[in-house]
Enzyme design. Structure first.
Site, PDB file in Angstrom:
ATOM      1  N   ASN A  13       0.851  -1.083   0.045  1.00 28.40           N
ATOM      2  CA  ASN A  13      -0.055   0.113   0.076  1.00 28.40           C
ATOM      3  C   ASN A  13       1.088   1.035  -0.129  1.00 28.40           C
ATOM      4  O   ASN A  13       1.640   1.704   1.283  1.00 28.40           O
ATOM      5  CB  ASN A  13      -0.790  -0.083   1.275  1.00 28.40           C
ATOM      6  CG  ASN A  13      -1.777   1.314   1.366  1.00 28.40           C
ATOM      7  OD1 ASN A  13      -1.602   2.006   0.469  1.00 28.40           O
ATOM      8  ND2 ASN A  13      -2.362   1.417   2.555  1.00 28.40           N
ATOM      9  N   LYS A  15       0.118   4.386  -0.027  1.00 26.23           N
ATOM     10  CA  LYS A  15      -0.681   5.534   0.643  1.00 26.23           C
ATOM     11  C   LYS A  15      -0.395   6.698  -0.519  1.00 26.23           C
ATOM     12  O   LYS A  15      -0.383   6.687  -1.907  1.00 26.23           O
ATOM     13  CB  LYS A  15      -0.064   5.584   1.774  1.00 26.23           C
ATOM     14  CG  LYS A  15      -0.039   4.361   2.482  1.00 26.23           C
ATOM     15  CD  LYS A  15       0.002   4.484   3.928  1.00 26.23           C
ATOM     16  CE  LYS A  15      -0.076   3.325   4.903  1.00 26.23           C
ATOM     17  NZ  LYS A  15       0.103   3.268   6.203  1.00 26.23           N
ATOM     18  N   HIS A  99      -9.421   1.189   5.194  1.00 26.59           N
ATOM     19  CA  HIS A  99      -8.117   1.263   6.059  1.00 26.59           C
ATOM     20  C   HIS A  99      -8.371   1.974   7.214  1.00 26.59           C
ATOM     21  O   HIS A  99      -9.100   3.164   6.926  1.00 26.59           O
ATOM     22  CB  HIS A  99      -7.133   2.103   4.832  1.00 26.59           C
ATOM     23  CG  HIS A  99      -5.795   1.696   5.380  1.00 26.59           C
ATOM     24  ND1 HIS A  99      -5.147   3.001   6.250  1.00 26.59           N
ATOM     25  CD2 HIS A  99      -4.732   1.074   5.333  1.00 26.59           C
ATOM     26  CE1 HIS A  99      -4.117   2.424   6.499  1.00 26.59           C
ATOM     27  NE2 HIS A  99      -3.778   1.392   5.975  1.00 26.59           N
ATOM     28  N   GLU A 101      -6.744   4.644   8.059  1.00 22.96           N
ATOM     29  CA  GLU A 101      -6.224   6.001   7.798  1.00 22.96           C
ATOM     30  C   GLU A 101      -7.444   6.513   7.351  1.00 22.96           C
ATOM     31  O   GLU A 101      -8.024   7.768   7.712  1.00 22.96           O
ATOM     32  CB  GLU A 101      -5.375   6.031   6.952  1.00 22.96           C
ATOM     33  CG  GLU A 101      -3.800   6.067   7.706  1.00 22.96           C
ATOM     34  CD  GLU A 101      -2.789   5.672   6.879  1.00 22.96           C
ATOM     35  OE1 GLU A 101      -2.947   5.491   5.785  1.00 22.96           O
ATOM     36  OE2 GLU A 101      -1.631   5.000   7.567  1.00 22.96           O
ATOM     37  N   GLU A 171      -4.958  -5.044  10.754  1.00 21.49           N
ATOM     38  CA  GLU A 171      -4.114  -3.730  11.172  1.00 21.49           C
ATOM     39  C   GLU A 171      -4.321  -3.442  12.428  1.00 21.49           C
ATOM     40  O   GLU A 171      -5.159  -2.009  12.498  1.00 21.49           O
ATOM     41  CB  GLU A 171      -4.264  -2.892   9.706  1.00 21.49           C
ATOM     42  CG  GLU A 171      -3.803  -3.394   8.400  1.00 21.49           C
ATOM     43  CD  GLU A 171      -3.100  -2.539   7.460  1.00 21.49           C
ATOM     44  OE1 GLU A 171      -2.233  -2.815   7.029  1.00 21.49           O
ATOM     45  OE2 GLU A 171      -3.764  -1.475   7.216  1.00 21.49           O
ATOM     46  N   GLY A 177       2.789   2.595  10.817  1.00 23.60           N
ATOM     47  CA  GLY A 177       3.823   3.765  10.724  1.00 23.60           C
ATOM     48  C   GLY A 177       4.245   4.186  11.915  1.00 23.60           C
ATOM     49  O   GLY A 177       5.094   5.139  12.004  1.00 23.60           O
ATOM     50  N   SER A 217       3.740  -1.990  10.373  1.00 22.47           N
ATOM     51  CA  SER A 217       5.296  -1.941  10.577  1.00 22.47           C
ATOM     52  C   SER A 217       5.639  -3.273  10.230  1.00 22.47           C
ATOM     53  O   SER A 217       6.971  -3.653  10.887  1.00 22.47           O
ATOM     54  CB  SER A 217       5.609  -1.479  11.834  1.00 22.47           C
ATOM     55  OG  SER A 217       5.209  -0.297  12.330  1.00 22.47           O
ATOM     56  N   GLY A 238       3.028  -1.152   4.210  1.00 22.52           N
ATOM     57  CA  GLY A 238       2.764   0.198   4.041  1.00 22.52           C
ATOM     58  C   GLY A 238       4.340   0.759   3.568  1.00 22.52           C
ATOM     59  O   GLY A 238       4.762   0.741   2.689  1.00 22.52           O
ATOM     60  N   GLY A 239       5.066   1.488   4.653  1.00 23.78           N
ATOM     61  CA  GLY A 239       6.214   2.225   4.528  1.00 23.78           C
ATOM     62  C   GLY A 239       7.319   1.286   3.549  1.00 23.78           C
ATOM     63  O   GLY A 239       8.144   1.646   2.833  1.00 23.78           O
TER      64      GLY A 239
HETATM   65  P1  13P Z   1       3.315   0.441   7.662  1.00 26.23           P
HETATM   66  O1  13P Z   1       3.675  -0.742   7.265  1.00 26.23           O
HETATM   67  O2  13P Z   1       4.024   1.875   7.205  1.00 26.23           O
HETATM   68  O3  13P Z   1       3.139   0.243   9.197  1.00 26.23           O
HETATM   69  O4  13P Z   1       1.709   0.735   7.052  1.00 26.23           O
HETATM   70  C1  13P Z   1       0.931  -0.272   7.432  1.00 26.23           C
HETATM   71  C2  13P Z   1      -0.469  -0.093   6.695  1.00 26.23           C
HETATM   72  O5  13P Z   1      -1.312   0.858   6.775  1.00 26.23           O
HETATM   73  C3  13P Z   1      -0.539  -0.737   5.280  1.00 26.23           C
HETATM   74  O6  13P Z   1      -1.929  -0.541   4.735  1.00 26.23           O
END
Ligand code: 13P
Length: 262
Positions: A13, A15, A99, A101, A171, A177, A217, A238-239
């Protein structure tokens, strides 16, 4: 290991990151590494603007494309929104729904998650429906109750056929994050619970085939121990998915765990 596992399902993802050139370059780098992790299902989830660029870069490869959100209507006067049929048209097979967020920053509710999940299925997309507790809920011992509520409201009433196309992503919000990953045991407790809920509603076959992803993470160093857990079928990254090398290493480590006895 009692159930037949498919290979690890690894989704990135991205983002709200990457311009067109960067997105295409990252997608190409992932495609190049795919032969090494061929038993994984790999999905890239760029921002809307880069979907076309990524579709071009992955064309003819085994890498699949997803989007980060959709609107529940098919078309019409909904300025700024993107529909399921539009995503299919652009080459997407998957779409994230709910999600954290979107829930925390943009007012997404379990009710909108339910509408979007149905719209995704109707358009022929596989929704990746995200659930997870915030830290206060975990600290209050309400993790499983919160996840139950999100599942019941977001997925309640789906047919067995529809459920077979739904992917659930657990999640924990406190792990997104933050660099603070759920321990394999913490994640497995929730994953096993989600699978039990699917079993109770849809039976053994649906539960055994369900794909339940962990997100929060995830990095190369924790991919193997997390994937060793019985009910963790892959990751929503994510990251770490913004770096081709790291993302592919996550897939490689999950594959290593997959090939060992669960
Ligand atoms: P991180 O891997 O950056 O923690 O993000 C997870 C996420 O929200 C994937 O959708």
């Amino acid at each position: 290991m009692t159930r037949e596992k498919k290979g690890p399902f690894i989704a990135g993802n991205w983002k709200m990151n990457l311009g067109l050139g960067e997105a295409a370059a990252l997608a190409r780098a992932v495609v190049e590494a795919v032969p090494e992790v061929g038993d994984c299902a790999i999905v890239l989830i760029p921002p809307f603007t880069a979907i076309g660029a990524v579709a071009g870069a992955i064309d003819g490869s085994a890498v699949a494309l997803g989007a980060q959100d959709l609107h529940w209507e098919k078309k019409g006067a909904y300025t700024g929104e993107i529909s399921g049929p539009m995503l299919v048209d652009a080459g997407c097979a998957y779409v994230l729904v709910g999600h954290s967020e979107r829930r925390q920053l943009f007012g997404e509710t379990d009710e909108t998650v339910a509408r979007k999940t149905r719209a995704a299925l109707e358009a022929g997309l596989s929704p990746i429906v995200c659930v997870g507790e915030v830290l206060e809920e975990r600290d209050a011992g309400r993790t499983l109750a919160r996840v139950d509520d999100q599942l019941a409201k977001g997925l309640g009433g789906l047919s067995k056929e529809d459920m077979e196309r739904v992917i659930v992503a657990y999640e924990p919000v406190w792990a997104i994050g933050t660099g603070r990953t759920a321990t394999p045991g913490q994640a497995e407790e929730v994953h096993a619970h989600i699978r039990d809920r699917i079993r109770a509603a849809y039976g053994n076959e649906a539960a055994d085939c369900a794909i339940i992803l962990y997100g929060g993470s995830v990095k190369p160093a924790n991919s193997h121990p997390l994937f060793k857990e019985k009910d963790i079928d892959g990751f929503l990254v994510g990251g770490a998915s913004l770096d081709a090398g790291g993302f592919v290493d996550i897939a490689r480590e999950a594959l290593r765990a997959h090939r060992e006895e669960k």
